[in-house]
Write an enzyme that holds these catalytic residues in place. Structure first.
Site, mmCIF file in Angstrom:
data_model
loop_
_atom_site.group_PDB
_atom_site.id
_atom_site.type_symbol
_atom_site.label_atom_id
_atom_site.label_comp_id
_atom_site.label_asym_id
_atom_site.label_seq_id
_atom_site.Cartn_x
_atom_site.Cartn_y
_atom_site.Cartn_z
ATOM 1 N N CYS A 113 0.582 -1.113 -0.006
ATOM 2 C CA CYS A 113 0.273 -0.172 -0.133
ATOM 3 C C CYS A 113 0.505 1.309 -0.080
ATOM 4 O O CYS A 113 -0.056 2.414 0.132
ATOM 5 C CB CYS A 113 -0.552 -0.003 1.243
ATOM 6 S SG CYS A 113 -2.157 -1.787 1.085
ATOM 7 N N HIS A 255 -3.011 7.311 2.618
ATOM 8 C CA HIS A 255 -3.561 6.200 1.930
ATOM 9 C C HIS A 255 -4.915 5.930 1.738
ATOM 10 O O HIS A 255 -4.868 5.547 3.976
ATOM 11 C CB HIS A 255 -2.216 4.703 2.078
ATOM 12 C CG HIS A 255 -2.556 3.880 1.969
ATOM 13 N ND1 HIS A 255 -2.972 3.060 0.761
ATOM 14 C CD2 HIS A 255 -2.878 2.797 2.641
ATOM 15 C CE1 HIS A 255 -4.169 2.034 1.123
ATOM 16 N NE2 HIS A 255 -3.620 0.658 2.071
ATOM 17 N N ASN A 285 -10.193 -0.252 0.474
ATOM 18 C CA ASN A 285 -8.124 0.016 0.339
ATOM 19 C C ASN A 285 -7.730 -0.259 -0.796
ATOM 20 O O ASN A 285 -7.839 -1.370 -1.395
ATOM 21 C CB ASN A 285 -7.937 -0.805 1.167
ATOM 22 C CG ASN A 285 -6.318 -0.718 1.267
ATOM 23 O OD1 ASN A 285 -6.426 -0.284 0.579
ATOM 24 N ND2 ASN A 285 -5.447 -0.937 2.540
#
Ligand code: COA
Length: 330
Positions: A113, A255, A285
């Site tokens: 990520c 993020h 996500n």
């Protein structure tokens, strides 16, 4: 030292059309819209159809970013992804060629990520060194394909999508110039987010692999704890390096792991809720794609001072800053 900074000159995004809501997931596993929203802030996510791979999402995002940048070519293509099309070769060369950029350097970055911020840092470094003048950095993921169908602790979190930016060589005092970067990693936490099978340690073989070993596994609680601590520390480091106070930041574009992590980071930094951007409710996500998807949605105005911060498997983390340029999102 010459003042040769990476300046944001184009941004494009691409998400698959299929929307999977929390209620859809609740029909497949023991979960509920209420639980997912309360714990993560997620309402729905996009899921790629079976024929769509990461490169397919990346190419369209890349095309839109190039168009946003005025349609010219680049000297390097970097694809940040957790879900490459294949183990070998990397995804970027195919993406570059499908974007009519055959011949330029093209490579993948795997920092889960944090991959997009790592990719930005790599692109900015290539520009600062004078190796290239223009770089396309893409974050693209087909995460949902790696969720074990019955694992409610991961399936509710992740989604698919892609976002891309074009960086050009410019000056550090221009709108769009990326500031200093802070990147880090801690392999001691490598088991906290992982896909075990398919690599050299546990290859996909004729004998098969243990059940579910090719799906993503996550220790959500531990990840949460590390994510907040690392994103706060990393954000403070870049703010100090660039000489901004927290009050100087107009927008935190973190993020989009989940809303609770972003709120905890904002609280600890002392950044008011109105300055924290969230679109995790619509996309979940999307790993390396989440920051460009958020930048595209954040409604930023030229001159806005933006703080980017990411955390992911590895463990990895990274932060940077920029002052928003006058661009049209593609
Ligand atoms: N639906 C309903 N119940 C669920 C569930 C789901 N999707 N997932 C887990 N549960 C249950 C658990 O089984 C547990 O039940 P029990 O108390 O009866 O054992 C209970 O909910 C609490 O589980 P826990 O894992 O402790 O929940 P949590 O409060 O830690 O929330 C996460 C789980 C994943 C939302 C949270 O840990 C988190 O956000 N982690 C970070 C994940 C992340 O962002 N990863 C990417 C970083 S890049």
């Amino acid at each position: 030292m010459t003042d040769r900074a990476a300046v944001l000159t184009g941004l494009g995004v691409n998400v698959p059309p299929h929307v999977l809501t929390n209620d859809d997931l609740a029909e497949r596993m023991d979960t509920s819209d209420e639980w997912i929203r309360a714990r993560t802030g997620i309402r729905e996510r996009r899921v790629a159809d079976d024929d769509t791979a990461t490169a397919d999402l990346a190419v369209e995002a890349g095309l839109r970013a190039l168009k946003s940048a005025g349609g010219t070519g680049v000297d390097a293509v970097i694809v940040a992804t957790t879900t490459p099309d294949r183990i070998c070769p990397s995804t970027a060369p195919e993406v570059a060629s499908r974007l009519d950029q055959t011949g330029v350097m093209a490579f993948d970055i795997g920092a889960v990520c944090s991959g997009f911020v790592y990719g930005l840092a790599a692109g900015a470094g290539l520009i600062a060194a004078g190796t290239v003048d223009r770089v396309l950095v893409i974050g693209a993921e087909v995460m949902f394909r790696f969720m074990a169908p019955a694992d409610r602790s991961t399936a509710v979190i992740f989604g698919d999508g892609a976002g891309a930016v074009v960086l050009r060589a410019g000056r550090s005092d221009e709108l769009g110039a990326f500031g200093p970067f802070d990147l880090g990693a801690d392999g001691g936490g490598s088991d906290l987010i992982r896909v075990d099978a398919g690599g050299s340690r546990l290859p996909a073989s004729r004998d098969g692999i243990p059940a579910d070993a090719h799906f993503l596994h996550m220790d959500g609680r531990e990840v949460y704890r590390h994510a907040v601590a690392r994103m706060v520390a990393s954000s403070r480091t870049v703010l100090e390096r660039v000489g901004w106070t927290v009050d100087d930041v107009d927008r935190l574009v973190a993020h989009q792991a989940n809303s609770r992590i972003i709120d905890a980071v904002g609280d600890r930094l002392g950044l008011p809720a109105a300055k924290r951007f969230l679109n995790v409710d619509r996309y979940g996500n999307t790993s390396a794609a989440s920051i460009p998807l958020a930048l595209a949605d954040a409604g930023l105005s030229p001159g806005d001072r933006v703080l980017l911060s990411a955390f992911g498997g590895g463990l990895t983390w990274g932060s940077t800053v920029l002052t928003w340029p006058d661009i049209t999102v593609g």
